[in-house]
Design a protein around this motif. Structure first.
Motif, PDB file in Angstrom:
ATOM      1  N   GLY A 146     -24.162  -0.998   2.192  1.00  0.00           N
ATOM      2  CA  GLY A 146     -24.847  -0.689   0.930  1.00  0.00           C
ATOM      3  C   GLY A 146     -25.473  -1.921   0.290  1.00  0.00           C
ATOM      4  O   GLY A 146     -26.501  -1.830  -0.381  1.00  0.00           O
ATOM      5  N   THR A 147     -24.851  -3.067   0.485  1.00  0.00           N
ATOM      6  CA  THR A 147     -25.399  -4.327  -0.014  1.00  0.00           C
ATOM      7  C   THR A 147     -25.314  -5.363   1.105  1.00  0.00           C
ATOM      8  O   THR A 147     -24.676  -5.132   2.129  1.00  0.00           O
ATOM      9  CB  THR A 147     -24.597  -4.874  -1.214  1.00  0.00           C
ATOM     10  N   ILE A 148     -25.912  -6.513   0.887  1.00  0.00           N
ATOM     11  CA  ILE A 148     -25.979  -7.551   1.925  1.00  0.00           C
ATOM     12  C   ILE A 148     -24.745  -8.473   1.903  1.00  0.00           C
ATOM     13  O   ILE A 148     -24.571  -9.302   2.784  1.00  0.00           O
ATOM     14  CB  ILE A 148     -27.302  -8.348   1.752  1.00  0.00           C
ATOM     15  N   TYR A 149     -23.871  -8.317   0.900  1.00  0.00           N
ATOM     16  CA  TYR A 149     -22.750  -9.248   0.724  1.00  0.00           C
ATOM     17  C   TYR A 149     -21.896  -9.431   1.986  1.00  0.00           C
ATOM     18  O   TYR A 149     -21.574 -10.561   2.366  1.00  0.00           O
ATOM     19  CB  TYR A 149     -21.827  -8.776  -0.406  1.00  0.00           C
ATOM     20  N   ALA A 150     -21.516  -8.349   2.624  1.00  0.00           N
ATOM     21  CA  ALA A 150     -20.589  -8.427   3.754  1.00  0.00           C
ATOM     22  C   ALA A 150     -21.184  -9.243   4.896  1.00  0.00           C
ATOM     23  O   ALA A 150     -20.532 -10.137   5.452  1.00  0.00           O
ATOM     24  CB  ALA A 150     -20.231  -7.023   4.237  1.00  0.00           C
TER      25      ALA A 150
ATOM     26  N   VAL B 145     -10.030 -12.872   3.122  1.00  0.00           N
ATOM     27  CA  VAL B 145      -9.292 -11.754   2.549  1.00  0.00           C
ATOM     28  C   VAL B 145     -10.240 -10.593   2.306  1.00  0.00           C
ATOM     29  O   VAL B 145     -11.422 -10.778   2.030  1.00  0.00           O
ATOM     30  CB  VAL B 145      -8.548 -12.123   1.240  1.00  0.00           C
ATOM     31  N   PHE B 146      -9.686  -9.393   2.445  1.00  0.00           N
ATOM     32  CA  PHE B 146     -10.445  -8.167   2.255  1.00  0.00           C
ATOM     33  C   PHE B 146      -9.730  -7.322   1.230  1.00  0.00           C
ATOM     34  O   PHE B 146      -8.567  -6.971   1.415  1.00  0.00           O
ATOM     35  CB  PHE B 146     -10.574  -7.407   3.578  1.00  0.00           C
ATOM     36  N   LEU B 147     -10.411  -7.032   0.119  1.00  0.00           N
ATOM     37  CA  LEU B 147      -9.817  -6.141  -0.864  1.00  0.00           C
ATOM     38  C   LEU B 147     -10.875  -5.191  -1.410  1.00  0.00           C
ATOM     39  O   LEU B 147     -12.058  -5.351  -1.111  1.00  0.00           O
ATOM     40  CB  LEU B 147      -9.117  -6.914  -1.993  1.00  0.00           C
ATOM     41  N   ASP B 148     -10.427  -4.208  -2.177  1.00  0.00           N
ATOM     42  CA  ASP B 148     -11.318  -3.155  -2.671  1.00  0.00           C
ATOM     43  C   ASP B 148     -12.161  -2.607  -1.502  1.00  0.00           C
ATOM     44  O   ASP B 148     -11.660  -2.501  -0.392  1.00  0.00           O
ATOM     45  CB  ASP B 148     -12.163  -3.685  -3.843  1.00  0.00           C
ATOM     46  N   ASP B 149     -13.440  -2.310  -1.750  1.00  0.00           N
ATOM     47  CA  ASP B 149     -14.253  -1.719  -0.683  1.00  0.00           C
ATOM     48  C   ASP B 149     -14.481  -2.679   0.491  1.00  0.00           C
ATOM     49  O   ASP B 149     -14.975  -2.275   1.539  1.00  0.00           O
ATOM     50  CB  ASP B 149     -15.608  -1.263  -1.236  1.00  0.00           C
ATOM     51  N   GLY B 150     -14.108  -3.929   0.331  1.00  0.00           N
ATOM     52  CA  GLY B 150     -14.230  -4.901   1.425  1.00  0.00           C
ATOM     53  C   GLY B 150     -13.449  -4.473   2.652  1.00  0.00           C
ATOM     54  O   GLY B 150     -13.807  -4.834   3.776  1.00  0.00           O
TER      55      GLY B 150
ATOM     56  N   ASP C  38      -1.369 -15.135  -5.285  1.00  0.00           N
ATOM     57  CA  ASP C  38      -0.779 -16.449  -4.984  1.00  0.00           C
ATOM     58  C   ASP C  38      -1.633 -17.204  -3.965  1.00  0.00           C
ATOM     59  O   ASP C  38      -1.889 -18.401  -4.107  1.00  0.00           O
ATOM     60  CB  ASP C  38       0.634 -16.294  -4.395  1.00  0.00           C
ATOM     61  N   LEU C  39      -2.037 -16.474  -2.926  1.00  0.00           N
ATOM     62  CA  LEU C  39      -2.845 -17.075  -1.865  1.00  0.00           C
ATOM     63  C   LEU C  39      -4.135 -17.660  -2.442  1.00  0.00           C
ATOM     64  O   LEU C  39      -4.538 -18.778  -2.136  1.00  0.00           O
ATOM     65  CB  LEU C  39      -3.177 -16.014  -0.809  1.00  0.00           C
ATOM     66  N   MET C  40      -4.765 -16.866  -3.310  1.00  0.00           N
ATOM     67  CA  MET C  40      -6.027 -17.274  -3.934  1.00  0.00           C
ATOM     68  C   MET C  40      -5.833 -18.528  -4.779  1.00  0.00           C
ATOM     69  O   MET C  40      -6.626 -19.461  -4.748  1.00  0.00           O
ATOM     70  CB  MET C  40      -6.505 -16.114  -4.807  1.00  0.00           C
ATOM     71  N   ASP C  41      -4.749 -18.519  -5.510  1.00  0.00           N
ATOM     72  CA  ASP C  41      -4.452 -19.614  -6.431  1.00  0.00           C
ATOM     73  C   ASP C  41      -4.271 -20.948  -5.695  1.00  0.00           C
ATOM     74  O   ASP C  41      -4.568 -22.008  -6.236  1.00  0.00           O
ATOM     75  CB  ASP C  41      -3.180 -19.256  -7.203  1.00  0.00           C
ATOM     76  N   GLY C  42      -3.802 -20.880  -4.466  1.00  0.00           N
ATOM     77  CA  GLY C  42      -3.502 -22.109  -3.725  1.00  0.00           C
ATOM     78  C   GLY C  42      -4.678 -22.691  -2.951  1.00  0.00           C
ATOM     79  O   GLY C  42      -4.497 -23.617  -2.163  1.00  0.00           O
ATOM     80  N   GLN C  43      -5.876 -22.157  -3.158  1.00  0.00           N
ATOM     81  CA  GLN C  43      -7.022 -22.617  -2.369  1.00  0.00           C
ATOM     82  C   GLN C  43      -7.761 -23.772  -3.032  1.00  0.00           C
ATOM     83  O   GLN C  43      -7.730 -23.927  -4.257  1.00  0.00           O
ATOM     84  CB  GLN C  43      -8.012 -21.453  -2.193  1.00  0.00           C
ATOM     85  N   ASP C  44      -8.459 -24.553  -2.219  1.00  0.00           N
ATOM     86  CA  ASP C  44      -9.331 -25.590  -2.767  1.00  0.00           C
ATOM     87  C   ASP C  44     -10.695 -25.013  -3.129  1.00  0.00           C
ATOM     88  O   ASP C  44     -11.259 -25.328  -4.155  1.00  0.00           O
ATOM     89  CB  ASP C  44      -9.508 -26.723  -1.749  1.00  0.00           C
ATOM     90  N   ILE C  45     -11.208 -24.180  -2.237  1.00  0.00           N
ATOM     91  CA  ILE C  45     -12.530 -23.592  -2.461  1.00  0.00           C
ATOM     92  C   ILE C  45     -12.433 -22.086  -2.252  1.00  0.00           C
ATOM     93  O   ILE C  45     -11.918 -21.634  -1.234  1.00  0.00           O
ATOM     94  CB  ILE C  45     -13.569 -24.116  -1.431  1.00  0.00           C
ATOM     95  N   VAL C  46     -12.928 -21.323  -3.236  1.00  0.00           N
ATOM     96  CA  VAL C  46     -12.957 -19.872  -3.095  1.00  0.00           C
ATOM     97  C   VAL C  46     -14.413 -19.425  -3.090  1.00  0.00           C
ATOM     98  O   VAL C  46     -15.165 -19.736  -4.010  1.00  0.00           O
ATOM     99  CB  VAL C  46     -12.213 -19.180  -4.267  1.00  0.00           C
ATOM    100  N   LEU C  47     -14.801 -18.734  -2.022  1.00  0.00           N
ATOM    101  CA  LEU C  47     -16.162 -18.217  -1.942  1.00  0.00           C
ATOM    102  C   LEU C  47     -16.091 -16.705  -2.065  1.00  0.00           C
ATOM    103  O   LEU C  47     -15.431 -16.040  -1.271  1.00  0.00           O
ATOM    104  CB  LEU C  47     -16.816 -18.633  -0.628  1.00  0.00           C
ATOM    105  N   SER C  48     -16.755 -16.167  -3.071  1.00  0.00           N
ATOM    106  CA  SER C  48     -16.605 -14.748  -3.406  1.00  0.00           C
ATOM    107  C   SER C  48     -17.826 -13.946  -3.005  1.00  0.00           C
ATOM    108  O   SER C  48     -18.952 -14.324  -3.299  1.00  0.00           O
ATOM    109  CB  SER C  48     -16.388 -14.604  -4.907  1.00  0.00           C
ATOM    110  N   PHE C  49     -17.555 -12.835  -2.342  1.00  0.00           N
ATOM    111  CA  PHE C  49     -18.635 -11.936  -1.935  1.00  0.00           C
ATOM    112  C   PHE C  49     -18.293 -10.508  -2.321  1.00  0.00           C
ATOM    113  O   PHE C  49     -17.147 -10.164  -2.392  1.00  0.00           O
ATOM    114  CB  PHE C  49     -18.844 -12.002  -0.416  1.00  0.00           C
TER     115      PHE C  49
END
Lengths: 110, 99, 135
Positions: free
Chosen positions: C31-35, C55-60, C124-135
């Motif tokens: 539906g979108t180009i994000y994935a 990580v995959f959450l929601d419709d991901g 917790d996993l997210m919190d421990g990261q240096d760089i988070v790239l969100s799509f």
């Protein structure tokens, strides 16, 4: 710029990669190699066919590091190393072999 | 860590998911249509107020103003300008954008 | 996306410092180009030898579902590419339990082996990261 083989014209992009992957055939690969002054041997074909199978399975052209490792796994360490692959494809094994295999340029290749 | 939300909570579940993920002491910045989540009298107001006990919630004032919502922000939500936005990003180790 | 910090940090990586990169995938595949964009960035960034997690959450989670056939919508089916990630030394794939259950799916429905995490564990996993790239 189109490439002509056996009287048939095939569309390519500005770097010579085939536009429609389904157009590919062996004569086309030979013609592309001829343009680069490269004569395709059994060893070249081994890599080209490997790449086509890889693409069929994963829908991407592998990065050179991944290709080298995967070749090593399938064909042994004598072939799964940069030296061997660069001797076969001096313009870069992933880049050049992908072209002859009718695949797009590997993701991340500039 | 800093979380940002840029969609209306009435249209997307991103604010809800963000509130669920944001750990105690973290910050949430509402931007663009996300600022609708910063308002009094909506279906999410209670949830946001409750979350404010554990996390700090910011909203980008230019986006609030652009939408005519100047007088409706929940008390205690910190309003920031673009400079404040930059400061928040710089102050936190990492950022998750709930797109 | 947190590309502003991401870009700056990237330069330092040349020095051999390994950072923790997390790719957060929350959109359905076509539906979108994000994935697709996310997957391409992951493959390109794999060359930098960083500590990468997806990580995959929601419709991901729909990105990983088996049996995708896209011929009739004339879009490339990129789901087989997730199976290539192992060859790129990207082996940390996490799926949020709640998102999977909410969509009536189980790990057997997915094209790659994944680790299931609860939302709290994922946080917790997210919190421990240096760089988070969100799509």
């Amino acid at each position: 710029m189109p490439i002509v083989v056996n009287g048939q014209s095939y569309e390519t992009d500005e770097e010579g990669y085939l536009t429609n992957r389904t157009d590919w055939n062996e004569d086309l690969a030979k013609e592309m190699a001829k343009v680069d002054n490269c004569n395709l041997t059994e060893n070249h074909w081994e890599v080209i066919n490997f790449l086509r199978e890889y693409y069929e399975e994963y829908q991407i052209a592998p990065a050179v590091r991944v290709l080298t490792k995967a070749i090593g796994k399938k064909l042994g360490p004598d072939k799964g190393n940069s030296k061997y692959l660069y001797e076969l494809f001096p313009y870069g094994p992933a880049k050049q072999a992908c072209k002859y295999a009718g695949l797009p340029k590997p993701t991340g290749c500039v | 860590m800093l979380h940002t939300v840029n969609k209306s909570p009435m249209e997307r579940n991103t604010l809800e998911r963000c509130l669920q993920y944001a750990k105690k002491g973290s910050a949430i910045l509402l931007i663009e249509d996300g600022v609708y989540g910063a308002l009094k009298g909506t279906t999410v107001t209670d949830k946001v107020r409750k979350a404010m006990k554990d996390v700090t919630i910011y909203a980008l004032y230019p986006d609030i103003e652009a939408r005519g919502m100047q007088d409706r922000a929940i008390d205690g939500i910190k309003l920031v300008d673009y400079g404040g936005f930059v400061d928040l990003v710089a102050e936190h180790r990492n950022v998750q954008s709930w797109l | 996306m947190s590309e502003t910090t991401g870009g700056v940090e990237m330069q330092e990586d040349v020095s051999g410092v390994v950072k923790k990169f997390l790719y957060v995938n929350r959109k359905a595949p076509y539906g979108t180009i994000y994935a697709l964009e996310s997957l391409e960035v992951v493959l390109i960034a794999a060359a930098f030898d960083q500590d990468v997690s997806l990580v995959f959450l929601d419709d991901g989670v729909y990105q990983l579902v088996k049996g995708q056939h896209t011929k009739t919508i004339d879009v490339k089916n990129f789901s087989p590419t997730y199976r290539a990630l192992e060859g790129y030394d990207i082996e940390k794939l996490y799926v949020e339990k709640e998102s999977l259950a909410a969509r009536g799916l189980t790990p057997e429905d997915l094209i790659v082996p994944v680790t299931l995490l609860s939302a709290a564990e994922m946080s917790d996993l997210m919190d421990g990261q240096d760089i988070v790239l969100s799509f």
